[in-house]
Every structure is written in structure tokens, then in C-alpha cells.
Design a protein around this motif. Structure first.
Motif, short mmCIF file in Angstrom:
data_model
loop_
_atom_site.label_atom_id
_atom_site.label_comp_id
_atom_site.label_asym_id
_atom_site.label_seq_id
_atom_site.Cartn_x
_atom_site.Cartn_y
_atom_site.Cartn_z
N PRO A 140 38.71 47.45 22.85
CA PRO A 140 37.76 47.33 22.02
C PRO A 140 37.66 46.68 20.62
CG PRO A 140 38.51 49.50 22.16
CD PRO A 140 39.38 48.77 23.17
N VAL A 141 39.07 46.76 20.20
CA VAL A 141 39.18 46.05 18.81
C VAL A 141 40.54 45.29 18.86
CG1 VAL A 141 38.50 48.00 17.52
CG2 VAL A 141 40.71 48.02 18.14
N GLY A 142 40.40 44.16 18.15
CA GLY A 142 41.36 43.40 17.79
C GLY A 142 42.60 43.73 17.09
N GLU A 143 43.86 42.83 17.17
CA GLU A 143 44.80 43.28 16.46
C GLU A 143 44.83 43.41 14.87
OE1 GLU A 143 49.60 41.80 15.68
OE2 GLU A 143 48.60 41.95 17.89
N ASP A 144 43.96 42.47 14.44
CA ASP A 144 43.74 42.49 12.99
C ASP A 144 42.98 43.89 12.66
OD1 ASP A 144 41.42 41.75 14.25
OD2 ASP A 144 40.66 40.68 12.90
N VAL A 145 42.07 44.37 13.27
CA VAL A 145 41.45 45.61 13.14
C VAL A 145 42.51 47.01 13.01
CG1 VAL A 145 39.80 47.65 13.88
CG2 VAL A 145 39.02 44.91 13.76
N VAL A 146 43.32 46.69 14.06
CA VAL A 146 44.30 47.84 14.23
C VAL A 146 45.42 47.81 13.00
CG1 VAL A 146 46.47 48.38 15.68
CG2 VAL A 146 44.20 47.83 16.59
N ARG A 147 45.74 46.52 12.70
CA ARG A 147 46.69 46.57 11.56
C ARG A 147 45.96 46.94 10.26
NH1 ARG A 147 51.33 43.55 11.86
NH2 ARG A 147 51.63 42.37 13.72
N ALA A 148 44.75 46.67 10.00
CA ALA A 148 44.03 47.24 8.89
C ALA A 148 43.94 48.73 8.96
CB ALA A 148 42.61 46.68 8.84
N ARG A 149 43.69 49.16 10.03
CA ARG A 149 43.70 50.80 10.29
C ARG A 149 44.86 51.40 9.96
NH1 ARG A 149 40.20 51.49 15.88
NH2 ARG A 149 38.33 51.10 15.31
N LEU A 150 45.85 50.96 10.50
CA LEU A 150 47.40 51.38 9.88
C LEU A 150 47.62 51.12 8.65
CD1 LEU A 150 49.21 50.09 13.31
CD2 LEU A 150 48.92 52.33 12.77
N ARG A 151 47.27 50.19 8.02
CA ARG A 151 47.71 50.03 6.74
C ARG A 151 46.89 50.98 5.73
NH1 ARG A 151 47.64 45.03 6.92
NH2 ARG A 151 49.74 44.71 7.08
N GLY A 152 45.59 51.12 6.21
CA GLY A 152 44.81 52.19 5.37
C GLY A 152 45.33 53.59 5.44
#
Length: 171
Positions: A140-152
Motif C-alpha cells: 500500500p505504500v512505497g519505500e520512501d513513505v516507509v523511510r519517512a515514517r521510520l525517520r519521524g
């Protein structure tokens, strides 16, 4: 009798509600998995039932049987204002609210991640999380979204946690 509550019909995990407030007014209420970062392998399928509490995994990489626990250092009863350095770049309102909620709960860490935390190596923690749980190509989401969530979420963690963990068996 089982305690009923919100859960994800797909994974059986517990769900919590997230309110969005801007300048003292309620904008919306949303629902999220009760995890450090919203799972990137499936969307939340909201249902009512008895959520599976599961066993704790490392909140950084997902490894089973974590040996360390980081307690929050902020007490919401002490102040009504939190000042947190949160990297909200590329985060939606839902993801930002979830990252902020992470201030209030303890985090579990495996041995490897506890070393990365001690080194304050956010980028390597993200690499480890993605190696252990890759982002599905058709997810449902791409790696860039996952990286942003993790970073946040990690930026909140590093702002609100002490440097030394406690053994998780103390819980």
C-alpha cells in the motif's frame, strides 16, 4: 468475557484512535495499528473484536524476544506542552500523530538495535528494519513513505529517551 476493542481484521493487532488537533480545534479522528510505525505490508482493516496482544518484538527492526526496554522520559502529567524535534518531512497528518504518540510508550530493542541506539545511528536502524521487513513492491505504500515514517518515529524516540535501556525482563 473477552475485552472487545478496535482491532485490525487482517493481522488481529490492537488499534488505537488518533485525534488531529490544529490550534485547539478537533480536525478529525483516525485509527492506527498500535505499533511504533504503521505496518507497510497491509492497510488497516478496522474491526471490533478481541485484539491479539501478541508478544513484544523489537520496535526498531521486528526481531523476536527483545532484551532491552527504553522508558519514556516525558511525563504528560507534568506539562501540557511538549517540545520535540520531529522530522515531519514527507509525513502525513496520521503519520505525524502516530510518531508523537510514541513519546508516551516504552520501546523494546533487540541487542543489535540497542547498540545502534547507543550510537544514535538512525540511518542504520532504518536499513536494518527494511532488511528484516522489506517493503512489498505491490504494498500500500512505497519505500520512501516507509523511510519517512521510520525517520519521524525515530526522531521522537531519540528526543524523548534516555541513553541507557533497562533489561526487558523488568517489565
Amino acid at each position: 468475557m473477552e475485552d472487545l476493542g478496535f482491532m485490525c481484521a487482517r493481522c488481529g493487532g490492537e488499534v488505537h484512535d488518533v485525534t488531529h488537533n490544529r490550534e485547539g480545534e478537533l480536525d478529525a479522528v483516525g485509527y492506527r495499528h498500535n505499533r511504533r510505525v504503521e505496518p507497510w505490508d497491509h492497510e488497516l482493516e478496522l474491526a471490533v473484536g478481541a485484539p491479539d496482544p501478541g508478544t513484544p518484538d523489537c520496535d526498531f527492526c521486528g526481531e523476536a524476544a527483545p532484551g532491552w526496554l527504553y522508558y519514556p522520559t516525558l511525563d504528560p502529567e507534568d506539562t501540557d506542552v511538549f517540545e520535540v524535534e520531529l522530522d515531519t518531512t514527507h509525513l502525513s497528518d496520521d503519520d505525524t500523530a502516530t510518531a508523537v504518540l510514541n513519546m508516551l510508550y516504552p520501546w523494546y530493542a533487540c541487542d543489535t538495535c540497542s547498540v545502534l541506539v547507543a550510537d544514535r545511528n538512525m540511518e542504520q536502524i532504518i536499513v536494518r528494519a527494511l532488511e528484516r521487513t522489506p517493503v512489498p513492491a505491490d504494498g500500500p505504500v512505497g519505500e520512501d513513505v516507509v523511510r519517512a515514517r521510520l525517520r519521524g518515529s525515530l526522531s521522537v524516540f531519540f528526543t524523548t529517551r534516555p541513553g541507557r535501556p533497562q533489561p526487558s525482563r523488568a517489565v
